[in-house]
Scaffold this motif. Structure first.
Motif, mmCIF file in Angstrom:
data_model
loop_
_atom_site.group_PDB
_atom_site.id
_atom_site.type_symbol
_atom_site.label_atom_id
_atom_site.label_comp_id
_atom_site.label_asym_id
_atom_site.label_seq_id
_atom_site.Cartn_x
_atom_site.Cartn_y
_atom_site.Cartn_z
ATOM 1 N N VAL A 78 0.836 -1.207 0.000
ATOM 2 C CA VAL A 78 0.000 0.000 0.000
ATOM 3 C C VAL A 78 0.867 1.250 0.000
ATOM 4 O O VAL A 78 0.597 2.209 -0.735
ATOM 5 C CB VAL A 78 -0.975 0.000 1.197
ATOM 6 N N GLY A 79 1.936 1.263 0.791
ATOM 7 C CA GLY A 79 2.818 2.432 0.822
ATOM 8 C C GLY A 79 3.444 2.712 -0.529
ATOM 9 O O GLY A 79 3.500 3.866 -0.979
ATOM 10 N N THR A 80 3.894 1.659 -1.200
ATOM 11 C CA THR A 80 4.507 1.831 -2.524
ATOM 12 C C THR A 80 3.488 2.316 -3.537
ATOM 13 O O THR A 80 3.724 3.281 -4.265
ATOM 14 C CB THR A 80 5.142 0.508 -2.991
ATOM 15 N N VAL A 81 2.349 1.650 -3.598
ATOM 16 C CA VAL A 81 1.353 1.991 -4.616
ATOM 17 C C VAL A 81 0.769 3.376 -4.366
ATOM 18 O O VAL A 81 0.683 4.193 -5.288
ATOM 19 C CB VAL A 81 0.256 0.908 -4.684
ATOM 20 N N LYS A 82 0.389 3.678 -3.126
ATOM 21 C CA LYS A 82 -0.179 5.004 -2.839
ATOM 22 C C LYS A 82 0.844 6.106 -3.059
ATOM 23 O O LYS A 82 0.552 7.134 -3.679
ATOM 24 C CB LYS A 82 -0.674 5.066 -1.381
ATOM 25 N N GLY A 83 2.043 5.906 -2.540
ATOM 26 C CA GLY A 83 3.068 6.948 -2.634
ATOM 27 C C GLY A 83 3.498 7.234 -4.055
ATOM 28 O O GLY A 83 3.555 8.388 -4.494
ATOM 29 N N ARG A 84 3.788 6.183 -4.807
ATOM 30 C CA ARG A 84 4.256 6.388 -6.184
ATOM 31 C C ARG A 84 3.135 6.883 -7.085
ATOM 32 O O ARG A 84 3.367 7.664 -8.004
ATOM 33 C CB ARG A 84 4.877 5.098 -6.708
ATOM 34 N N ARG A 88 3.341 10.467 -9.143
ATOM 35 C CA ARG A 88 3.107 10.523 -10.587
ATOM 36 C C ARG A 88 1.932 11.450 -10.918
ATOM 37 O O ARG A 88 1.985 12.236 -11.860
ATOM 38 C CB ARG A 88 2.851 9.132 -11.139
ATOM 39 N N ASP A 89 0.868 11.362 -10.137
ATOM 40 C CA ASP A 89 -0.293 12.207 -10.404
ATOM 41 C C ASP A 89 -0.013 13.679 -10.099
ATOM 42 O O ASP A 89 -0.510 14.559 -10.798
ATOM 43 C CB ASP A 89 -1.501 11.709 -9.628
ATOM 44 N N PHE A 90 0.769 13.961 -9.052
ATOM 45 C CA PHE A 90 1.142 15.355 -8.777
ATOM 46 C C PHE A 90 1.909 15.956 -9.944
ATOM 47 O O PHE A 90 1.715 17.105 -10.298
ATOM 48 C CB PHE A 90 2.015 15.457 -7.528
ATOM 49 N N ASN A 91 2.806 15.177 -10.529
ATOM 50 C CA ASN A 91 3.591 15.687 -11.653
ATOM 51 C C ASN A 91 2.736 15.915 -12.892
ATOM 52 O O ASN A 91 3.001 16.826 -13.671
ATOM 53 C CB ASN A 91 4.746 14.736 -11.980
#
Length: 127
Positions: A78-84, A88-91
């Protein structure tokens, strides 16, 4: 074909129902943002050798049924998927970075995870 998967020294069938929401349950997961979230979840799950069984992205939360191998912890997944996904979406969508009150809105701490066993059909009906 068996429902179990194989690792070198283990047979496993670990399915989890995971739910997470944006901060303040803001309704931001629509249109292109929702599609990008879906693509990111699938891509990052594949990198972790996890299989997305079902994904349902609502405008204010994400439901995910995923098979996670025993060598990957649920919190790591969850940490990897949510964080990454958030990075990506912020960029790609700069307007997600700040809310009207000046806080980052995409990521909210925490998630809900539940194992799926005999009640798999009931969980699928809720999604």
């Amino acid at each position: 074909m068996s429902r179990f998967r194989k690792l070198s020294h283990a047979l496993w069938h670990c399915q989890y129902h995971i739910v997470w929401v944006p901060k303040y349950r803001l309704r931001i997961l629509t249109g292109q943002v929702g599609e990008e979230v879906r693509r990111c979840i699938c891509a990052f799950s594949e990198q972790l050798k996890c299989e997305v069984i079902e994904i349902n992205i609502q405008i204010d939360h994400v439901h995910l049924i995923v098979m996670i191998p025993p060598k990957v912890s649920v919190s790591e997944y969850v940490g990897t998927v949510k964080g990454r996904t958030a990075i990506r979406d912020f960029n790609q969508f700069r307007h997600l970075k700040q809310s009207p009150i000046g806080e980052i809105i995409f990521g909210r701490r925490g998630y809900c995870a539940d194992t799926i066993g005999l009640d798999e059909e009931k969980i699928r009906k809720v999604c």
